[in-house]
Design a protein around this motif. Structure first.
Motif, PDB file in Angstrom:
ATOM      1  N   LEU A 167       0.866  -1.174   0.000  1.00 45.01           N
ATOM      2  CA  LEU A 167       0.000   0.000   0.000  1.00 45.01           C
ATOM      3  C   LEU A 167       0.905   1.227   0.000  1.00 45.01           C
ATOM      4  N   GLY A 168       0.908   1.956  -1.123  1.00 40.13           N
ATOM      5  CA  GLY A 168       1.657   3.200  -1.196  1.00 40.13           C
ATOM      6  C   GLY A 168       0.837   4.300  -0.557  1.00 40.13           C
ATOM      7  N   VAL A 169       1.509   5.160   0.222  1.00 40.68           N
ATOM      8  CA  VAL A 169       0.809   6.201   0.965  1.00 40.68           C
ATOM      9  C   VAL A 169       1.476   7.552   0.705  1.00 40.68           C
ATOM     10  N   ALA A 170       0.656   8.556   0.403  1.00 44.08           N
ATOM     11  CA  ALA A 170       1.121   9.928   0.225  1.00 44.08           C
ATOM     12  C   ALA A 170       0.189  10.848   1.017  1.00 44.08           C
ATOM     13  N   ILE A 171       0.678  12.035   1.340  1.00 42.73           N
ATOM     14  CA  ILE A 171      -0.107  12.996   2.115  1.00 42.73           C
ATOM     15  C   ILE A 171       0.051  14.382   1.501  1.00 42.73           C
ATOM     16  N   SER A 172      -0.985  15.186   1.643  1.00 45.22           N
ATOM     17  CA  SER A 172      -0.918  16.563   1.138  1.00 45.22           C
ATOM     18  C   SER A 172      -0.441  17.498   2.243  1.00 45.22           C
ATOM     19  N   ASP A 173      -0.096  18.716   1.830  1.00 38.51           N
ATOM     20  CA  ASP A 173       0.163  19.762   2.809  1.00 38.51           C
ATOM     21  C   ASP A 173      -1.186  20.254   3.334  1.00 38.51           C
ATOM     22  N   GLU A 174      -1.149  21.116   4.352  1.00 39.97           N
ATOM     23  CA  GLU A 174      -2.378  21.635   4.966  1.00 39.97           C
ATOM     24  C   GLU A 174      -3.289  22.343   3.968  1.00 39.97           C
ATOM     25  N   LEU A 175      -2.693  23.055   3.003  1.00 38.39           N
ATOM     26  CA  LEU A 175      -3.480  23.831   2.047  1.00 38.39           C
ATOM     27  C   LEU A 175      -4.003  23.003   0.879  1.00 38.39           C
ATOM     28  N   GLY A 176      -3.549  21.775   0.767  1.00 41.73           N
ATOM     29  CA  GLY A 176      -4.023  20.915  -0.312  1.00 41.73           C
ATOM     30  C   GLY A 176      -3.428  21.234  -1.670  1.00 41.73           C
ATOM     31  N   PHE A 177      -2.206  21.767  -1.685  1.00 49.07           N
ATOM     32  CA  PHE A 177      -1.543  22.091  -2.950  1.00 49.07           C
ATOM     33  C   PHE A 177      -0.580  21.007  -3.405  1.00 49.07           C
ATOM     34  N   LEU A 178       0.198  20.465  -2.465  1.00 52.68           N
ATOM     35  CA  LEU A 178       1.274  19.538  -2.822  1.00 52.68           C
ATOM     36  C   LEU A 178       1.136  18.195  -2.130  1.00 52.68           C
ATOM     37  N   ALA A 179       1.416  17.153  -2.890  1.00 55.04           N
ATOM     38  CA  ALA A 179       1.436  15.798  -2.352  1.00 55.04           C
ATOM     39  C   ALA A 179       2.887  15.372  -2.165  1.00 55.04           C
ATOM     40  N   ARG A 180       3.135  14.617  -1.106  1.00 58.97           N
ATOM     41  CA  ARG A 180       4.468  14.035  -0.914  1.00 58.97           C
ATOM     42  C   ARG A 180       4.303  12.602  -0.432  1.00 58.97           C
ATOM     43  N   GLY A 181       5.193  11.757  -0.893  1.00 61.69           N
ATOM     44  CA  GLY A 181       5.140  10.359  -0.511  1.00 61.69           C
ATOM     45  C   GLY A 181       5.508  10.175   0.951  1.00 61.69           C
ATOM     46  N   LEU A 182       4.790   9.286   1.627  1.00 60.99           N
ATOM     47  CA  LEU A 182       5.088   8.971   3.027  1.00 60.99           C
ATOM     48  C   LEU A 182       5.825   7.648   3.153  1.00 60.99           C
ATOM     49  N   THR A 183       5.188   6.588   2.685  1.00 61.05           N
ATOM     50  CA  THR A 183       5.764   5.263   2.887  1.00 61.05           C
ATOM     51  C   THR A 183       5.072   4.256   1.979  1.00 61.05           C
ATOM     52  N   THR A 184       5.607   3.059   1.986  1.00 61.32           N
ATOM     53  CA  THR A 184       4.947   1.901   1.395  1.00 61.32           C
ATOM     54  C   THR A 184       4.842   0.858   2.489  1.00 61.32           C
ATOM     55  N   VAL A 185       3.641   0.373   2.728  1.00 60.55           N
ATOM     56  CA  VAL A 185       3.400  -0.675   3.715  1.00 60.55           C
ATOM     57  C   VAL A 185       3.340  -1.993   2.956  1.00 60.55           C
ATOM     58  N   PHE A 186       4.188  -2.943   3.346  1.00 60.62           N
ATOM     59  CA  PHE A 186       4.222  -4.251   2.691  1.00 60.62           C
ATOM     60  C   PHE A 186       3.500  -5.283   3.549  1.00 60.62           C
ATOM     61  N   TYR A 187       2.835  -6.230   2.877  1.00 58.90           N
ATOM     62  CA  TYR A 187       2.093  -7.285   3.568  1.00 58.90           C
ATOM     63  C   TYR A 187       2.021  -8.511   2.663  1.00 58.90           C
TER      64      TYR A 187
END
Length: 138
Positions: free
Chosen positions: A13-33
């Motif tokens: 599961l690839g996970v990304a998060i936006s900044d507070e303003l909702g302009f930019l996405a950045r990768g957080l992590t990949t969860v493996f299972y």
């Protein structure tokens, strides 16, 4: 409020998060299972949702090139329903056609080693999915 982007696979599961303003996405992590054992990913999301102020999850929706829905698309629909039920949060399905291919080509152009690309491809795809959604909001 922030938004999460997810790229659901059979083993990750690839996970990304936006900044507070909702302009930019950045990768957080990949969860493996293990194959289709999403519990580890769900537990990670549970902890993240407790820590971050998230109002929307954007989940990759892997349509076929002819716009039909295959097995992976059905898994995304089921995962969406699970997330909505468990976390009472808005989950948006986002067309992810060609995102993995784009992520792979971006990583190759950055001269990342094959092992690193394999490790981070889903996180990069989640970032592309989320950024596409954020861009569509204007």
């Amino acid at each position: 409020m922030k938004k999460l982007g997810l790229d659901l696979g059979d083993r990750s599961l690839g996970v990304a998060i936006s900044d507070e303003l909702g302009f930019l996405a950045r990768g957080l992590t990949t969860v493996f299972y293990e194959d289709n054992q999403y519990e580890k990913g769900i537990e990670y999301l549970k902890q993240l949702l407790l820590k971050e102020k998230i109002d929307t999850i954007v989940l990759g929706y892997p349509k076929n090139m002819d716009n039909s829905l295959g097995i992976q698309a059905q898994k995304s629909i089921e995962f969406k329903e699970t997330l909505e039920r468990l976390f009472n949060i808005k989950v948006v399905l986002w067309d992810e056609r060609l995102t993995s291919k784009l992520a792979r080509s971006m990583m190759v152009s950055q001269n990342l080693k094959k092992k690193k690309r394999k490790q981070d491809i889903d996180k990069m795809a989640a970032t592309i999915i989320l950024q596409g959604y954020l861009d569509s909001l204007g």
